[in-house]
Design a protein around this motif. Structure first.
Motif, PDB file in Angstrom:
ATOM      1  N   ASN A 254       6.624   2.697   0.104  1.00 44.10           N
ATOM      2  CA  ASN A 254       7.286   1.700  -0.727  1.00 44.10           C
ATOM      3  C   ASN A 254       7.145   0.316  -0.133  1.00 44.10           C
ATOM      4  OD1 ASN A 254       9.026   3.184  -2.970  1.00 44.10           O
ATOM      5  ND2 ASN A 254       9.139   4.412  -1.110  1.00 44.10           N
ATOM      6  N   ASP A 255       7.107  -0.667  -1.016  1.00 42.16           N
ATOM      7  CA  ASP A 255       7.008  -2.063  -0.614  1.00 42.16           C
ATOM      8  C   ASP A 255       8.388  -2.535  -0.160  1.00 42.16           C
ATOM      9  OD1 ASP A 255       5.915  -4.786  -0.505  1.00 42.16           O
ATOM     10  OD2 ASP A 255       7.155  -5.139  -2.259  1.00 42.16           O
ATOM     11  N   THR A 256       8.468  -3.082   1.049  1.00 40.48           N
ATOM     12  CA  THR A 256       9.762  -3.460   1.610  1.00 40.48           C
ATOM     13  C   THR A 256      10.396  -4.644   0.886  1.00 40.48           C
ATOM     14  OG1 THR A 256       8.618  -4.845   3.250  1.00 40.48           O
ATOM     15  CG2 THR A 256       9.173  -2.593   3.892  1.00 40.48           C
ATOM     16  N   LEU A 257       9.601  -5.525   0.296  1.00 42.96           N
ATOM     17  CA  LEU A 257      10.149  -6.723  -0.343  1.00 42.96           C
ATOM     18  C   LEU A 257      10.740  -6.411  -1.714  1.00 42.96           C
ATOM     19  CD1 LEU A 257      10.552  -9.796  -0.176  1.00 42.96           C
ATOM     20  CD2 LEU A 257       8.288 -10.065  -1.205  1.00 42.96           C
ATOM     21  N   THR A 258      10.012  -5.692  -2.546  1.00 41.04           N
ATOM     22  CA  THR A 258      10.437  -5.445  -3.925  1.00 41.04           C
ATOM     23  C   THR A 258      11.117  -4.097  -4.116  1.00 41.04           C
ATOM     24  OG1 THR A 258       8.305  -4.472  -4.527  1.00 41.04           O
ATOM     25  CG2 THR A 258       8.544  -6.856  -4.767  1.00 41.04           C
ATOM     26  N   GLY A 259      10.920  -3.172  -3.171  1.00 46.05           N
ATOM     27  CA  GLY A 259      11.448  -1.831  -3.353  1.00 46.05           C
ATOM     28  C   GLY A 259      10.598  -0.961  -4.258  1.00 46.05           C
ATOM     29  N   LEU A 260       9.533  -1.509  -4.793  1.00 46.45           N
ATOM     30  CA  LEU A 260       8.633  -0.735  -5.650  1.00 46.45           C
ATOM     31  C   LEU A 260       7.686   0.105  -4.794  1.00 46.45           C
ATOM     32  CD1 LEU A 260       7.670  -3.511  -8.239  1.00 46.45           C
ATOM     33  CD2 LEU A 260       9.073  -1.497  -8.710  1.00 46.45           C
ATOM     34  N   PRO A 261       7.107   1.162  -5.369  1.00 40.70           N
ATOM     35  CA  PRO A 261       6.070   1.899  -4.647  1.00 40.70           C
ATOM     36  C   PRO A 261       4.909   0.986  -4.264  1.00 40.70           C
ATOM     37  CG  PRO A 261       6.801   3.121  -6.572  1.00 40.70           C
ATOM     38  CD  PRO A 261       7.439   1.773  -6.667  1.00 40.70           C
ATOM     39  N   ASN A 262       4.233   1.312  -3.131  1.00 37.81           N
ATOM     40  CA  ASN A 262       3.114   0.492  -2.682  1.00 37.81           C
ATOM     41  C   ASN A 262       1.780   1.098  -3.132  1.00 37.81           C
ATOM     42  OD1 ASN A 262       2.759   2.660  -0.987  1.00 37.81           O
ATOM     43  ND2 ASN A 262       3.387   1.592   0.871  1.00 37.81           N
ATOM     44  N   ARG A 263       0.692   0.555  -2.621  1.00 41.21           N
ATOM     45  CA  ARG A 263      -0.636   0.985  -3.057  1.00 41.21           C
ATOM     46  C   ARG A 263      -0.885   2.474  -2.755  1.00 41.21           C
ATOM     47  NH1 ARG A 263      -5.364  -1.648  -4.253  1.00 41.21           N
ATOM     48  NH2 ARG A 263      -4.390  -3.651  -3.764  1.00 41.21           N
ATOM     49  N   LEU A 264      -0.501   2.926  -1.547  1.00 38.76           N
ATOM     50  CA  LEU A 264      -0.702   4.329  -1.184  1.00 38.76           C
ATOM     51  C   LEU A 264       0.064   5.247  -2.130  1.00 38.76           C
ATOM     52  CD1 LEU A 264      -1.730   6.534   0.735  1.00 38.76           C
ATOM     53  CD2 LEU A 264       0.281   6.086   2.173  1.00 38.76           C
ATOM     54  N   ASN A 265       1.312   4.905  -2.400  1.00 45.65           N
ATOM     55  CA  ASN A 265       2.137   5.675  -3.313  1.00 45.65           C
ATOM     56  C   ASN A 265       1.530   5.697  -4.712  1.00 45.65           C
ATOM     57  OD1 ASN A 265       4.223   6.992  -4.640  1.00 45.65           O
ATOM     58  ND2 ASN A 265       5.825   5.801  -3.654  1.00 45.65           N
ATOM     59  N   PHE A 266       1.007   4.552  -5.142  1.00 40.74           N
ATOM     60  CA  PHE A 266       0.402   4.468  -6.468  1.00 40.74           C
ATOM     61  C   PHE A 266      -0.782   5.423  -6.598  1.00 40.74           C
ATOM     62  CE2 PHE A 266      -3.223   2.719  -8.782  1.00 40.74           C
ATOM     63  CZ  PHE A 266      -2.736   2.784 -10.077  1.00 40.74           C
ATOM     64  N   HIS A 267      -1.646   5.448  -5.599  1.00 36.62           N
ATOM     65  CA  HIS A 267      -2.827   6.315  -5.681  1.00 36.62           C
ATOM     66  C   HIS A 267      -2.415   7.786  -5.707  1.00 36.62           C
ATOM     67  CE1 HIS A 267      -6.225   3.548  -5.492  1.00 36.62           C
ATOM     68  NE2 HIS A 267      -5.499   2.792  -4.692  1.00 36.62           N
ATOM     69  N   GLN A 268      -1.388   8.148  -4.956  1.00 41.78           N
ATOM     70  CA  GLN A 268      -0.902   9.525  -5.003  1.00 41.78           C
ATOM     71  C   GLN A 268      -0.370   9.866  -6.387  1.00 41.78           C
ATOM     72  OE1 GLN A 268       1.956   9.959  -1.845  1.00 41.78           O
ATOM     73  NE2 GLN A 268       0.423   9.825  -0.214  1.00 41.78           N
ATOM     74  N   ILE A 329       5.531   1.999 -11.804  1.00 45.52           N
ATOM     75  CA  ILE A 329       5.060   0.647 -11.475  1.00 45.52           C
ATOM     76  C   ILE A 329       5.020   0.505  -9.962  1.00 45.52           C
ATOM     77  CG2 ILE A 329       5.452  -1.832 -11.717  1.00 45.52           C
ATOM     78  CD1 ILE A 329       7.020  -1.270 -14.245  1.00 45.52           C
ATOM     79  N   ALA A 330       3.933  -0.052  -9.431  1.00 44.30           N
ATOM     80  CA  ALA A 330       3.769  -0.253  -7.989  1.00 44.30           C
ATOM     81  C   ALA A 330       3.292  -1.672  -7.729  1.00 44.30           C
ATOM     82  CB  ALA A 330       2.766   0.749  -7.421  1.00 44.30           C
ATOM     83  N   ARG A 331       3.721  -2.201  -6.588  1.00 44.92           N
ATOM     84  CA  ARG A 331       3.181  -3.496  -6.130  1.00 44.92           C
ATOM     85  C   ARG A 331       2.018  -3.200  -5.202  1.00 44.92           C
ATOM     86  NH1 ARG A 331       5.553  -7.666  -1.669  1.00 44.92           N
ATOM     87  NH2 ARG A 331       4.122  -9.393  -2.061  1.00 44.92           N
ATOM     88  N   THR A 332       0.825  -3.663  -5.577  1.00 50.98           N
ATOM     89  CA  THR A 332      -0.384  -3.322  -4.825  1.00 50.98           C
ATOM     90  C   THR A 332      -0.974  -4.500  -4.070  1.00 50.98           C
ATOM     91  OG1 THR A 332      -1.704  -3.722  -6.823  1.00 50.98           O
ATOM     92  CG2 THR A 332      -0.972  -1.459  -6.399  1.00 50.98           C
ATOM     93  N   GLY A 333      -0.386  -5.694  -4.217  1.00 55.82           N
ATOM     94  CA  GLY A 333      -0.891  -6.873  -3.522  1.00 55.82           C
ATOM     95  C   GLY A 333       0.160  -7.966  -3.548  1.00 55.82           C
ATOM     96  N   ASP A 335       0.695 -10.775  -5.457  1.00 52.18           N
ATOM     97  CA  ASP A 335       1.276 -10.977  -6.778  1.00 52.18           C
ATOM     98  C   ASP A 335       0.645 -10.034  -7.794  1.00 52.18           C
ATOM     99  OD1 ASP A 335      -1.207 -12.112  -6.756  1.00 52.18           O
ATOM    100  OD2 ASP A 335      -0.652 -13.923  -7.850  1.00 52.18           O
ATOM    101  N   GLU A 336       0.191  -8.886  -7.326  1.00 55.00           N
ATOM    102  CA  GLU A 336      -0.486  -7.922  -8.185  1.00 55.00           C
ATOM    103  C   GLU A 336       0.320  -6.624  -8.271  1.00 55.00           C
ATOM    104  OE1 GLU A 336      -4.335  -7.365  -6.562  1.00 55.00           O
ATOM    105  OE2 GLU A 336      -5.038  -9.376  -7.069  1.00 55.00           O
ATOM    106  N   PHE A 337       0.389  -6.086  -9.488  1.00 54.12           N
ATOM    107  CA  PHE A 337       1.109  -4.847  -9.746  1.00 54.12           C
ATOM    108  C   PHE A 337       0.219  -3.939 -10.598  1.00 54.12           C
ATOM    109  CE2 PHE A 337       4.066  -8.270  -9.147  1.00 54.12           C
ATOM    110  CZ  PHE A 337       5.107  -7.743  -8.416  1.00 54.12           C
ATOM    111  N   LEU A 338       0.480  -2.635 -10.516  1.00 48.57           N
ATOM    112  CA  LEU A 338      -0.189  -1.664 -11.374  1.00 48.57           C
ATOM    113  C   LEU A 338       0.878  -0.764 -11.983  1.00 48.57           C
ATOM    114  CD1 LEU A 338      -3.326  -0.645  -9.265  1.00 48.57           C
ATOM    115  CD2 LEU A 338      -3.338  -1.858 -11.442  1.00 48.57           C
ATOM    116  N   ALA A 339       0.731  -0.479 -13.278  1.00 47.95           N
ATOM    117  CA  ALA A 339       1.693   0.357 -13.977  1.00 47.95           C
ATOM    118  C   ALA A 339       0.968   1.525 -14.636  1.00 47.95           C
ATOM    119  CB  ALA A 339       2.449  -0.463 -15.024  1.00 47.95           C
TER     120      ALA A 339
END
Length: 679
Positions: A254-268, A329-333, A335-339
């Motif tokens: 998880n991304d520490t700033l937003t609390g959203l899943p991060n890139r690794l979590n998104f790919h899983q 929804i995940a924060r992958t960068g 200012d970039e997100f993927l849903a």
């Protein structure tokens, strides 16, 4: 058979069972604590080693004495207090030394050596305890059983320690079972070797007295309490370790700033959703999201404001998700997100996109002001737009970049024909990064002349890209790519440094003009960079002219004014480039310390009427005279244009008519510049 007869015929089976339960429980706690000691480091190792040795010593000692209290001999007996205490110390001390060696990894055979010492401690404790057992009669020993008990203790203890140091889930159970077998074997084989012949005055046996039962119960209770303490310590450590592992897992996913899943979590998650789609013949939507004004928020309001915007967006995005639709929804960068969203119907995916837009375009309050982040959304559908995971992500990215290029269209769905241009542009951007490393960028110079006399005033430095397959690529094609990827900072500084290093070797003191990108001006300490380059190369500041457009300084005029004055104070000249195409504000000429105005080449194209061109030139010349700033015309390609400028009183010009951009070697070869080789 001797051991079996000894247990059945000469022991209280109830106390034998209590002793066995004590031994098995103690061995299990010992094995668990031993594994903790193996993992521990520094001071924690000492603590776990102490608990391991204490539980082992208590288990060995209590097993022996509870079983001895259950021994029903033919003569009265008592226990010598001193030797009984010594036997307990032997068990604890021997376990400490043995397990200390077993948990050290300094040598290959230390676990085996530790197991030998633990086995000897069990043997020494048992036979010291037997010496403390005082009976009224003659004692004899079966040496074969005695030797067998010693060998069993050593061999089984070594096997127990070896099982404990091996990795795997069964290590604790194996070690506990073998260690318990070692303790029980020593005791009951040793008791089978022990024979007492009652004396003539022997009293009635006290083996089954109530006092022995009470003492055995007290010893058992105390031992269970001690072992329970060790067990609870291990359980607390396991719980804390599990919590730490879970916390680290959450941090890793998880991304520490937003609390959203991060890139690794998104790919899983994407892998799982694609498996679901394949199994259920379903469709899956991947939405690429890029914030439109995040860099502007960071530049104008600072990174604290940018972080706050991301935190608020993170809360909003988490709140809009519907679990039953597989939304993710995940924060992958930065200012970039993927849903992700399972596509059940067209209305369902439209609803999800609508909710995303409501969140992303809703104003954010920050320090008594509002920030409107906005976003570009690109959508790719599996399996309609891609057959595999990588292609799906790439196509969603391409659609998002198309949405970013056309803010009026959001969201954009992937379209192969339209997104091919974006793909080509991204490929060129990747090539540019390699070009910077490979030295494919070159510098050429275009002459600038005084119109009235034709004499050379100076040269403008122009960067070119010699692509290995596409040939020469002009700045208008690759500079925007460099600005998008921040490569412009590296390229800009390299051009400035290279031009100054070359110009200082010219025999003629011509001025050299270098263009500044808006990104250079905003994202770097350009004044310091210019000062360092001039100092390193030795070029006189009066020979350097920096060209920048009005759009470069319009975003933060207060900072721009300060920076330009710093550059002017060095003695460097400033030119306002592309005048007439941007704001062309009179206030800009009034406030900022420009030394030259350059009329944009677009006013001298073939499509422009002569009257229109002359009107613009006269207006700019009038401004120049009013502010006492010389005016230079760019893009002069015909003698009629030059004559018109001369008649209108324009000071300077550059263009193909006066000289095409050329490499420095060609200019030197033509004799326009001579090199000072002494430098």
């Amino acid at each position: 058979m001797m051991v079996v007869r000894c247990i059945i015929g000469q022991h209280n089976l109830g106390l034998v069972c209590v002793a066995a339960l004590l031994c098995i429980s103690g061995s299990a706690v010992t094995a668990s604590l031993f594994r903790h000691a193996l993992r521990a480091k520094n001071n924690q190792w000492y603590a776990w080693l102490f608990l391991t040795a204490l539980s082992s010593g208590v288990a060995i000692w209590c097993t022996h004495f509870v079983a001895m209290l259950g021994y029903a001999g033919d003569t009265p007996a008592r226990f010598d207090p001193l030797l009984t205490s010594i036997s307990l110390l032997i068990a604890v001390f021997g376990s400490t030394v043995g397990f200390m060696l077993a948990t050290c990894r300094f040598a290959r055979f230390l676990p085996e050596m530790g197991g030998v010492i633990v086995g000897l401690a069990i043997v020494a404790m048992h036979y010291t305890g037997m010496l403390a057992y005082r009976v009224q009669g003659q004692t004899t020993w079966n040496m074969s059983c005695l030797v067998l008990s010693v060998l069993a203790a050593i061999v089984l203890s070594v096997l127990a320690v070896r099982a404990g140091v091996r990795p795997g889930r069964r290590a604790i159970a194996c070690m506990a079972g073998v260690l318990a077998l070692a303790v029980l074997s020593v005791h009951f084989i040793g008791m089978a070797a022990y024979h007492v012949q009652a004396g003539p005055h022997a009293l009635e046996s006290m083996g089954h007295s109530e006092d022995s039962l009470v003492l055995a119960a007290a010893i058992a209770i105390m031992s269970f309490l001690i072992l329970g303490g060790g067990l609870v310590s291990g359980m607390i450590d396991d719980s804390s370790r599990a919590e730490s592992v879970e916390k680290l897992r959450r941090m890793a996913l998880n991304d520490t700033l937003t609390g959203l899943p991060n890139r690794l979590n998104f790919h899983q998650r994407l892998d799982l959703e694609l498996d679901w789609a394949r199994e259920n013949n379903g469709r899956l939507a991947l939405i690429g999201i890029d914030l439109n004004r995040f860099k502007e928020i960071n530049d104008l309001r600072g990174h604290r404001a940018g972080d706050e915007v991301l935190r608020i967006l993170g809360r909003r995005l988490r709140g809009l998700l519907h679990d039953h639709s597989g939304e993710f929804i995940a924060r992958t960068g930065g200012d970039e997100f993927l849903a992700l969203c399972r596509v059940v119907s067209a209305e369902q995916i439209k609803g999800f996109l609508r909710r995303l837009e409501e969140v992303l375009f809703k104003p954010i309050r920050f320090e008594e002001s509002e920030v409107l982040p906005g976003a570009s959304l690109g959508v790719a559908i599996w399996p309609d737009h891609a057959a595999d995971k990588e292609t799906l992500i790439n196509n969603a990215d391409l659609a998002m970049y198309r949405a970013k290029a056309d803010p009026g269209r959001h969201p954009c769905f992937y379209e192969p024909s339209m997104d091919e241009k974006v793909r080509t542009r991204r490929k060129l951007s990747a090539d540019l990064r390699q070009a910077v490393k490979a030295g494919q960028l070159t510098i050429c110079y275009q002459v600038q002349r005084v119109i009235a006399t034709g004499e050379i005033r100076g040269y403008e430095a122009l960067v070119r890209w010699q692509h290995p397959t596409r040939g020469t690529i002009m700045p208008d094609d690759f500079i925007p790519l460099a600005e998008e990827s921040d490569l412009i900072l590296q390229i800009g500084e390299w051009v400035l440094r290279s031009v100054c290093a070359e110009a200082v070797r010219w025999h003629q003191p011509y001025t050299v003009a270098v263009n500044l990108s808006g990104m250079q001006f905003v994202h770097s300490n350009i004044a310091r960079i210019v000062a360092n380059v001039l100092e390193e190369t030795g070029l006189p500041p009066q020979r350097l002219e920096l060209e920048l457009t009005e759009s470069t300084i319009i975003a933060d005029q207060a900072r721009a004014l300060q920076v330009l004055h710093q550059i002017k104070d060095m003695g460097v000249s400033l030119a306002l480039d592309d005048f007439g195409t941007g704001y062309s504000s009179l206030d800009t000429l009034r406030r900022f310390p420009f030394d030259r105005i350059k009329i944009d080449r677009s006013f001298f194209g073939a499509a422009q009427t002569s009257d229109h061109t002359q009107a613009v030139v006269r207006a700019v010349l009038a401004l120049g005279k009013a502010f006492d700033i010389p005016v230079m015309a760019e893009g002069i390609e015909t003698s009629d244009q030059l004559s018109m400028l001369n008649a209108a009183g324009c000071d300077e010009a550059q263009g193909f008519l006066l000289g095409r951009p050329a490499a420095l070697a060609d200019i030197v070869k033509n004799g326009q510049i001579t090199m000072n080789h002494a430098l």
